[in-house]
Design a protein around this motif. Structure first.
Motif, mmCIF file in Angstrom:
data_model
loop_
_atom_site.group_PDB
_atom_site.id
_atom_site.type_symbol
_atom_site.label_atom_id
_atom_site.label_comp_id
_atom_site.label_asym_id
_atom_site.label_seq_id
_atom_site.Cartn_x
_atom_site.Cartn_y
_atom_site.Cartn_z
ATOM 1 N N TYR A 30 66.628 50.088 27.010
ATOM 2 C CA TYR A 30 66.641 50.713 28.331
ATOM 3 C C TYR A 30 66.801 49.610 29.369
ATOM 4 O O TYR A 30 66.012 48.654 29.396
ATOM 5 C CB TYR A 30 65.339 51.476 28.604
ATOM 6 N N ILE A 31 67.821 49.781 30.206
ATOM 7 C CA ILE A 31 68.037 48.821 31.284
ATOM 8 C C ILE A 31 67.834 49.516 32.627
ATOM 9 O O ILE A 31 67.028 49.083 33.459
ATOM 10 C CB ILE A 31 69.444 48.207 31.206
ATOM 11 N N PHE A 38 67.903 57.657 16.447
ATOM 12 C CA PHE A 38 66.706 57.376 17.239
ATOM 13 C C PHE A 38 66.996 57.478 18.738
ATOM 14 O O PHE A 38 68.110 57.248 19.186
ATOM 15 C CB PHE A 38 66.171 55.973 16.932
ATOM 16 N N GLU A 39 65.973 57.806 19.474
ATOM 17 C CA GLU A 39 66.023 57.805 20.920
ATOM 18 C C GLU A 39 64.684 57.335 21.461
ATOM 19 O O GLU A 39 63.694 57.289 20.731
ATOM 20 C CB GLU A 39 66.362 59.204 21.461
ATOM 21 N N ALA A 40 64.679 56.947 22.721
ATOM 22 C CA ALA A 40 63.424 56.490 23.330
ATOM 23 C C ALA A 40 63.390 56.981 24.767
ATOM 24 O O ALA A 40 64.414 57.072 25.440
ATOM 25 C CB ALA A 40 63.318 54.971 23.285
ATOM 26 N N GLU A 41 62.185 57.287 25.211
ATOM 27 C CA GLU A 41 61.998 57.800 26.560
ATOM 28 C C GLU A 41 61.238 56.800 27.414
ATOM 29 O O GLU A 41 60.106 56.420 27.081
ATOM 30 C CB GLU A 41 61.256 59.130 26.528
ATOM 31 N N PHE A 42 61.870 56.385 28.495
ATOM 32 C CA PHE A 42 61.243 55.470 29.444
ATOM 33 C C PHE A 42 60.444 56.280 30.450
ATOM 34 O O PHE A 42 60.960 57.226 31.057
ATOM 35 C CB PHE A 42 62.315 54.655 30.157
ATOM 36 N N ASN A 43 59.175 55.923 30.629
ATOM 37 C CA ASN A 43 58.320 56.602 31.596
ATOM 38 C C ASN A 43 57.686 55.529 32.473
ATOM 39 O O ASN A 43 56.752 54.840 32.057
ATOM 40 C CB ASN A 43 57.252 57.425 30.876
ATOM 41 N N LYS A 44 58.197 55.419 33.696
ATOM 42 C CA LYS A 44 57.744 54.341 34.570
ATOM 43 C C LYS A 44 56.295 54.524 35.003
ATOM 44 O O LYS A 44 55.519 53.560 35.059
ATOM 45 C CB LYS A 44 58.653 54.248 35.800
ATOM 46 N N CYS A 48 58.653 46.997 19.438
ATOM 47 C CA CYS A 48 59.025 47.188 20.829
ATOM 48 C C CYS A 48 59.031 45.812 21.497
ATOM 49 O O CYS A 48 58.219 44.937 21.142
ATOM 50 C CB CYS A 48 58.000 48.105 21.497
ATOM 51 N N ALA A 49 59.939 45.610 22.454
ATOM 52 C CA ALA A 49 60.023 44.309 23.129
ATOM 53 C C ALA A 49 60.394 44.519 24.583
ATOM 54 O O ALA A 49 61.033 45.510 24.939
ATOM 55 C CB ALA A 49 61.054 43.414 22.442
ATOM 56 N N VAL A 50 60.002 43.573 25.420
ATOM 57 C CA VAL A 50 60.240 43.707 26.856
ATOM 58 C C VAL A 50 60.728 42.396 27.443
ATOM 59 O O VAL A 50 60.378 41.315 26.993
ATOM 60 C CB VAL A 50 58.960 44.162 27.586
ATOM 61 N N HIS A 51 61.562 42.554 28.452
ATOM 62 C CA HIS A 51 62.096 41.472 29.263
ATOM 63 C C HIS A 51 61.730 41.772 30.706
ATOM 64 O O HIS A 51 61.796 42.920 31.111
ATOM 65 C CB HIS A 51 63.605 41.539 29.221
ATOM 66 N N CYS A 75 54.786 52.811 22.484
ATOM 67 C CA CYS A 75 54.886 51.483 23.074
ATOM 68 C C CYS A 75 54.547 51.569 24.549
ATOM 69 O O CYS A 75 55.047 52.449 25.253
ATOM 70 C CB CYS A 75 56.303 50.938 22.909
ATOM 71 N N THR A 76 53.670 50.692 25.007
ATOM 72 C CA THR A 76 53.423 50.556 26.437
ATOM 73 C C THR A 76 53.676 49.109 26.823
ATOM 74 O O THR A 76 53.570 48.198 25.998
ATOM 75 C CB THR A 76 51.995 50.959 26.828
ATOM 76 N N TYR A 77 54.000 48.893 28.081
ATOM 77 C CA TYR A 77 54.391 47.553 28.507
ATOM 78 C C TYR A 77 53.716 47.191 29.813
ATOM 79 O O TYR A 77 53.209 48.050 30.546
ATOM 80 C CB TYR A 77 55.913 47.468 28.663
ATOM 81 N N SER A 78 53.749 45.889 30.095
ATOM 82 C CA SER A 78 53.250 45.387 31.366
ATOM 83 C C SER A 78 54.155 44.261 31.818
ATOM 84 O O SER A 78 54.305 43.257 31.110
ATOM 85 C CB SER A 78 51.812 44.878 31.211
ATOM 86 N N VAL A 79 54.815 44.460 32.964
ATOM 87 C CA VAL A 79 55.654 43.419 33.544
ATOM 88 C C VAL A 79 55.523 43.487 35.059
ATOM 89 O O VAL A 79 55.169 44.523 35.609
ATOM 90 C CB VAL A 79 57.145 43.580 33.171
ATOM 91 N N SER A 80 55.835 42.383 35.703
ATOM 92 C CA SER A 80 56.002 42.404 37.154
ATOM 93 C C SER A 80 57.499 42.508 37.397
ATOM 94 O O SER A 80 58.272 41.737 36.859
ATOM 95 C CB SER A 80 55.425 41.136 37.776
ATOM 96 N N GLY A 81 57.894 43.482 38.163
ATOM 97 C CA GLY A 81 59.322 43.704 38.338
ATOM 98 C C GLY A 81 59.821 44.763 37.385
ATOM 99 O O GLY A 81 59.071 45.365 36.618
ATOM 100 N N ASN A 82 61.110 45.013 37.422
ATOM 101 C CA ASN A 82 61.698 46.034 36.564
ATOM 102 C C ASN A 82 61.787 45.551 35.123
ATOM 103 O O ASN A 82 62.166 44.417 34.867
ATOM 104 C CB ASN A 82 63.094 46.398 37.074
#
Lengths: 114, 114
Positions: free
Chosen positions: A50-51, A63-69, A91-94, A23-30
């Motif tokens: 992940y917060i 399950f586990e997930a790794e956040f890579n900024k 996968c979902a993003v806020h 999963c890859t994401y695109s957001v402005s901000g955290n």
């Protein structure tokens, strides 16, 4: 606007082997990032999120997930796949500000073969 | 604890007819959402509501109407059903407060428009 990409429509893995769903994401901000699972003829179930803090997040069913900024990724992993893990994974993003709805990826179908 | 329920679970209707899909949650969650799930598109947001009498359009609102007169109910109406609205519809809810709270999903309604 935020968006999520799940580059694989289908992932096949042998039972007992490690699995990764990308999963890859695109957001402005955290970003606030989530993984959901959908079993046949069921609604989506929350797996993990992940917060902030530790980049490795542990969730339900092993399950586990790794956040890579730097790579804007949040890959879902499990050390040893089970046949019962076969399902559709989303996968979902806020964005971090405002109470906006989650934006979901198109989903990845995981098949674990005995 | 019933959680979030949807009715009917399955519906077959004809083009041009009005159809209402019901969603009920027992948690008094402030936020409620309607998504449609289609192959190749994942989950797409139709409408959402932050509280009673407050609704907002999502990604694909055309052809749909929502209302929220009570916190626990969030019906979705197709005013004049079209074949392109054949889909699986999911309702979801989320607690008020931080967007870090996960969304909880109903079991879905499979709608076929002939």
């Amino acid at each position: 606007a935020q968006s999520v990409a799940q580059p694989e429509d289908q992932v096949n893995v042998a039972e007992g082997n490690p699995l990764t769903v990308k999963c890859t994401y695109s957001v402005s901000g955290n970003p606030y990032l989530f993984w959901y699972v959908q079993y046949p003829n069921r609604g989506l179930q929350f797996l993990l999120k992940y917060i902030t803090g530790d980049n490795l997040v542990k969730g339900s069913y092993g399950f586990e997930a790794e956040f890579n900024k730097s790579q804007t990724s949040f890959h879902l992993k499990k050390p040893s796949a089970l046949v019962s893990d076969s399902a559709l994974y989303f996968c979902a993003v806020h964005r971090d500000s405002g109470n906006t709805p989650l934006v979901f990826g198109k989903g990845t179908r995981l098949s674990v073969i005995a | 604890d019933a959680g979030i329920t949807q009715s009917p679970r399955y519906k077959i209707t004809e083009t041009g007819r009005q159809v209402t899909l019901m969603c009920h949650q027992t948690w008094s969650h402030s936020y409620m959402f309607w998504y449609r799930q289609d192959l190749g598109h994942g989950l797409r947001l139709i409408y959402y509501s932050a509280a009673a009498d407050i609704t907002d359009k999502g990604e694909v609102p055309d052809g749909y109407v929502v209302s929220r007169s009570k916190t626990e109910n969030f019906p979705l109406t197709l005013e004049s059903a079209t074949r392109s609205q054949t889909s699986v519809y999911f309702c979801a809810s989320r607690r008020q407060g931080s967007p870090t709270n996960e969304q909880f999903f109903g079991p879905g309604t499979r709608l076929t428009v002939l």
